[in-house]
Design a protein around this motif. Structure first.
Motif: not given
Length: 45
Positions: A32-33, A4
């Protein structure tokens, strides 16, 4: 494993663009950003 990435920004349009370019250039895509903006007024929102 998924990474993340959390990016915070407030009125730092140039710095945010550098961060975007850096993240987009990565070859490993298992992440995931999340981008959080504090209500910027410099066009970076």
């Amino acid at each position: 494993m998924k990474l993340s990435i959390i990016t915070i920004n407030y009125n730092n349009k140039d710095g945010l663009q550098k961060n975007v370019d850096s993240i987009n250039s990565q070859t490993w895509r298992e992440f995931e950003w999340i981008i959080i903006d504090g209500g910027s007024t410099d066009g970076s929102l």
